[in-house]
Design an enzyme around this catalytic site. Structure first.
Site, mmCIF file in Angstrom:
data_model
loop_
_atom_site.group_PDB
_atom_site.id
_atom_site.type_symbol
_atom_site.label_atom_id
_atom_site.label_comp_id
_atom_site.label_asym_id
_atom_site.label_seq_id
_atom_site.Cartn_x
_atom_site.Cartn_y
_atom_site.Cartn_z
ATOM 1 N N ASP A 38 0.829 -1.229 0.000
ATOM 2 C CA ASP A 38 0.000 0.000 0.000
ATOM 3 C C ASP A 38 0.854 1.267 0.000
ATOM 4 O O ASP A 38 0.628 2.177 -0.782
ATOM 5 C CB ASP A 38 -1.068 -0.001 1.110
ATOM 6 C CG ASP A 38 -0.555 -0.099 2.535
ATOM 7 O OD1 ASP A 38 0.665 -0.287 2.740
ATOM 8 O OD2 ASP A 38 -1.388 0.028 3.468
ATOM 9 N N ASP A 174 -5.812 -0.390 5.802
ATOM 10 C CA ASP A 174 -6.682 -0.838 6.889
ATOM 11 C C ASP A 174 -7.937 0.040 7.019
ATOM 12 O O ASP A 174 -9.052 -0.473 7.193
ATOM 13 C CB ASP A 174 -5.907 -0.846 8.210
ATOM 14 C CG ASP A 174 -4.630 -1.666 8.111
ATOM 15 O OD1 ASP A 174 -4.538 -2.503 7.191
ATOM 16 O OD2 ASP A 174 -3.718 -1.459 8.937
HETATM 17 C C1 GLA Z 1 -0.110 -2.676 8.431
HETATM 18 C C2 GLA Z 1 -0.401 -1.275 7.902
HETATM 19 C C3 GLA Z 1 -0.940 -1.298 6.480
HETATM 20 C C4 GLA Z 1 -0.067 -2.165 5.572
HETATM 21 C C5 GLA Z 1 0.219 -3.506 6.235
HETATM 22 C C6 GLA Z 1 1.179 -4.333 5.428
HETATM 23 O O1 GLA Z 1 -1.307 -3.370 8.588
HETATM 24 O O2 GLA Z 1 -1.339 -0.635 8.735
HETATM 25 O O3 GLA Z 1 -1.052 0.014 5.984
HETATM 26 O O4 GLA Z 1 1.096 -1.497 5.218
HETATM 27 O O5 GLA Z 1 0.747 -3.353 7.538
HETATM 28 O O6 GLA Z 1 0.598 -4.706 4.234
#
Ligand code: GLA
Length: 390
Positions: A38, A174
């Protein structure tokens, strides 16, 4: 215990007196494919869980926000909205406080309010309980203020709360999963254009099941390591002369990096972006209800785990053992999810094999005298919403 609108309203009444104006629920998330992509402007394919965080909330006179949580029985946290600044509120309350701060910074009117939270997303399990807390707060506060804010904008506001107020340098996955998902679908998010698409995802209809294995391990340094991976990706992109690793479409391009560590990091990101698109193509294929599609998706899950373990190096021993034990017991595929260094593994299993997979993972943990894992059935669920009126 699972939160219910009744229970969280009762908590509200017990702590604040009076009754809430409403109850809002924001789900946690699991990620089917696309890890650490992301913040590289790549693709992710998360889905909302049935588990989430509920907020019972009501306006109150004055400029204070007063918070309490069933998971933090040590009383209430209270602060003046107009005094909010990064660093002023710490601990769990930094997330809701950060949302109020980010809403105000974006020019929205945030009223004084009381909020009571209750959760059934285990904290530290890599299932985005912090994003759920942010998104429940964002919905509650904007509804109390009578504002209607576009959900993409709300996701950006909630992410700003996490990055700039709570100081955790995460991407947009997320919050987007919590606010934009649809039941029975995975959310394809292009983190460069921020375009989304709903991809039908109903494993049960194809004789498959999603099993979450909370490894109950959280290793030190996880926050620092996440930031380090981000910095490595940025360095790799700079050296390759692209704005972000998303711009690499051929994995052979990473061969131009002299540093073997950066080469591995970049290879993970490029191949995981490709795996997202492969899973989407499988789910959208006319044969998507076919029993053969899920073994293919399982194979990609396991491939992603190997890439996260060996190239991106964010896996942890309990996750590797859980993946190996699940596969040996007949899972179609399995991988760690989330940022890494602790949290959960997602396994794709045939219902008939689910019992054997659980038993094998539990036994592998017991043999090493590790704390027992916790299993959770996952089903692609609906996004954040109001679940009760006042
Ligand atoms: C965490 C972060 C997300 C993403 C994941 C890895 O969950 O909050 O933004 O980067 O790690 O994919």
């Amino acid at each position: 215990m699972s939160p219910s609108p009744g229970a969280v309203r009762e908590l509200f009444r017990a702590r604040f007196g009076g009754s809430a104006d409403g109850v809002w629920l924001a789900p946690g998330r699991a990620n089917l494919m696309g890890e650490h992509t992301d913040y590289n402007e790549g693709f992710v394919l998360p889905f909302a869980l049935g588990q989430g965080i509920m907020a019972a909330a009501a306006r109150r006179a004055g400029r204070r926000l007063v918070l309490c949580s069933a998971q933090s029985p040590d009383g209430v946290v209270s602060f003046v909205l107009d005094d909010l600044e990064p660093g002023r509120v710490t601990g769990w309350a930094a997330y809701p406080a950060g949302v109020a701060w980010a809403l105000i910074s974006a020019g929205y009117e945030v009223p004084g309010a009381c909020l009571a939270f209750d959760s059934d997303v285990p904290a530290g399990a890599g299932l985005s309980s912090s994003a759920a807390l942010e998104c429940a707060t964002a919905l509650a506060l904007t509804s109390l203020a009578g504002l209607s804010v576009d959900r993409r904008e709300l996701a950006a506001i909630a992410r700003r709360a996490e990055n700039e107020f709570a100081g955790v340098p995460t991407g947009i996955m997320d919050q987007s999963a919590s606010l934009l998902s649809r039941s029975g679908h995975a959310l394809l998010l292009d983190c460069r254009s921020l375009e989304t698409a709903q991809v039908p995802f109903d494993p049960a209809a194809s004789g498959a099941r999603l099993l979450l294995i909370n490894t109950r391990a959280r290793h030190e340094l996880s926050a620092g390591q996440y930031g380090q991976r981000r910095a490595e990706c940025e360095r790799a992109a700079r050296l390759l002369g692209v704005p972000s690793l998303r711009y690499l479409t051929d994995v052979a391009d990473v061969g131009r990096l002299a540093d073997p560590v950066l080469r591995r990091r970049a290879r993970h990101v490029v191949t995981d972006d490709q795996r997202v698109l492969e899973v989407v193509a499988l789910l959208r294929s006319p044969e998507s209800s076919d029993r053969h599609v899920y073994p293919e998706i399982g194979r990609l899950l396991t491939q992603a785990h190997v890439s996260l373990r060996d190239d991106f190096e964010v896996s942890w021993p309990e996750a590797d053992v859980a993946v190996d034990a699940a596969l040996a017991a007949g899972a179609l595929g399995a991988r760690m999810i989330g940022g890494g260094f602790g949290g959960s593994v997602l396994a794709l299993v045939r219902p008939a094999a689910a019992g054997a997979v659980r038993a094998a993972v539990a036994e592998a943990f017991a043999r090493r005298s590790w704390t027992g894992p916790v299993f959770l059935d996952a089903a692609p669920s609906a996004s954040a919403r109001r679940v009760a009126l006042g």
